[in-house]
Design a protein around this motif. Structure first.
Motif, mmCIF file in Angstrom:
data_model
loop_
_atom_site.group_PDB
_atom_site.id
_atom_site.type_symbol
_atom_site.label_atom_id
_atom_site.label_comp_id
_atom_site.label_asym_id
_atom_site.label_seq_id
_atom_site.Cartn_x
_atom_site.Cartn_y
_atom_site.Cartn_z
ATOM 1 N N PHE A 1 0.811 -1.236 -0.047
ATOM 2 C CA PHE A 1 0.130 -0.086 -0.127
ATOM 3 C C PHE A 1 0.870 1.114 0.112
ATOM 4 C CE2 PHE A 1 -0.101 -0.681 4.564
ATOM 5 C CZ PHE A 1 0.490 0.677 4.971
ATOM 6 N N ALA A 2 2.173 1.317 0.277
ATOM 7 C CA ALA A 2 2.916 2.521 0.081
ATOM 8 C C ALA A 2 3.872 2.503 -0.696
ATOM 9 C CB ALA A 2 3.478 2.749 1.505
ATOM 10 N N GLY B 1 5.120 7.656 -8.228
ATOM 11 C CA GLY B 1 4.568 9.121 -7.697
ATOM 12 C C GLY B 1 3.075 9.175 -7.040
ATOM 13 N N LEU B 2 2.527 7.763 -6.639
ATOM 14 C CA LEU B 2 1.278 7.895 -6.043
ATOM 15 C C LEU B 2 1.203 7.441 -4.660
ATOM 16 C CD1 LEU B 2 -0.234 5.714 -9.068
ATOM 17 C CD2 LEU B 2 -0.581 8.104 -8.709
ATOM 18 N N GLY B 3 2.306 7.964 -3.943
ATOM 19 C CA GLY B 3 2.459 7.768 -2.542
ATOM 20 C C GLY B 3 1.734 8.860 -1.751
ATOM 21 N N THR C 1 -6.335 2.748 2.076
ATOM 22 C CA THR C 1 -7.392 2.107 1.295
ATOM 23 C C THR C 1 -7.013 2.261 -0.283
ATOM 24 O OG1 THR C 1 -9.005 2.164 2.967
ATOM 25 C CG2 THR C 1 -9.765 1.512 0.657
ATOM 26 N N THR C 2 -6.841 3.577 -0.419
ATOM 27 C CA THR C 2 -6.427 3.979 -1.845
ATOM 28 C C THR C 2 -5.062 3.192 -2.349
ATOM 29 O OG1 THR C 2 -7.795 5.896 -1.593
ATOM 30 C CG2 THR C 2 -6.056 5.805 -3.509
ATOM 31 N N GLY D 1 -1.762 -0.418 -5.059
ATOM 32 C CA GLY D 1 -0.645 -1.320 -4.989
ATOM 33 C C GLY D 1 -1.143 -2.628 -5.727
ATOM 34 N N TRP D 2 -2.419 -3.030 -5.342
ATOM 35 C CA TRP D 2 -2.969 -4.278 -6.100
ATOM 36 C C TRP D 2 -2.911 -4.048 -7.797
ATOM 37 C CZ3 TRP D 2 -3.580 -9.283 -5.195
ATOM 38 C CH2 TRP D 2 -3.837 -9.737 -3.828
ATOM 39 N N ALA D 3 -3.357 -2.957 -8.025
ATOM 40 C CA ALA D 3 -3.447 -2.715 -9.547
ATOM 41 C C ALA D 3 -2.160 -2.860 -9.996
ATOM 42 C CB ALA D 3 -4.010 -1.467 -9.798
#
Length: 160
Positions: free
Chosen positions: A45-46, A53-55, A60-61, A66-68
């Motif tokens: 998740f982190a 660049g999506l940290g 939840t997001t 992370g899964w995607a």
């Protein structure tokens, strides 16, 4: 004749080959992702979203991102594996040979990508400084599981 029956036999076979690799890649990625969720949630998740660049998002997001990303990585890497062992070094229909090749591939991915490339990448694009090499036993377990699923499921899917 249905839409699926158009094309030569070799074209239909290559669609089956590609589909078998994608299905095996996604299922192997899910198996690895479960291990990662249970043992290395912070990576999922982190660290993985931060690589793009999506940290800094809520957990939840971050987990969804992370899964995607994780499944996308697994699919692309699975296509590389499937192409190599379908064309360059054909393994035929022997599930055991495919599983062993997948196991070796998973180990190689762990050694190169997870242990060296990912920590360098995360360190380059975030404020964190993961160790290089970043040797995590659960990461090895997850990569081996991914490889076995990937290798074993390709010939199984092709048969059915």
């Amino acid at each position: 004749m249905s839409a699926l029956e158009f094309g030569s036999e070799s074209e239909r076979l290559s669609r089956v080959d590609a589909t078998s690799v994608v299905v095996a890649s996604v299922l192997g990625s899910f198996a690895f992702g479960i291990v990662m969720s249970l043992t290395m949630g912070d990576v999922l998740f982190a660290a993985i979203p931060a690589m793009y660049g999506l940290g800094g998002v809520d957990p939840t997001t971050g987990t969804l991102l992370g899964w995607a990303i994780h499944v996308s990585h697994g699919t692309v890497l699975g296509l590389v594996f499937g192409g190599a062992f379908s064309v360059a070094v054909p393994l035929g229909d022997d599930t055991r040979r495919w599983a062993v090749a997948g196991l070796a591939y998973g180990a190689a991915l762990w050694l190169v990508l997870a242990t060296f490339v990912m920590p360098v990448w995360v360190g380059a694009v975030t404020a964190s400084s993961p160790p290089v090499p970043d040797v995590r036993p659960w990461s090895l377990v997850g990569h081996l599981l991914y490889g076995v699923y990937l290798g074993a499921l390709i010939p199984i899917y092709r048969r059915y």
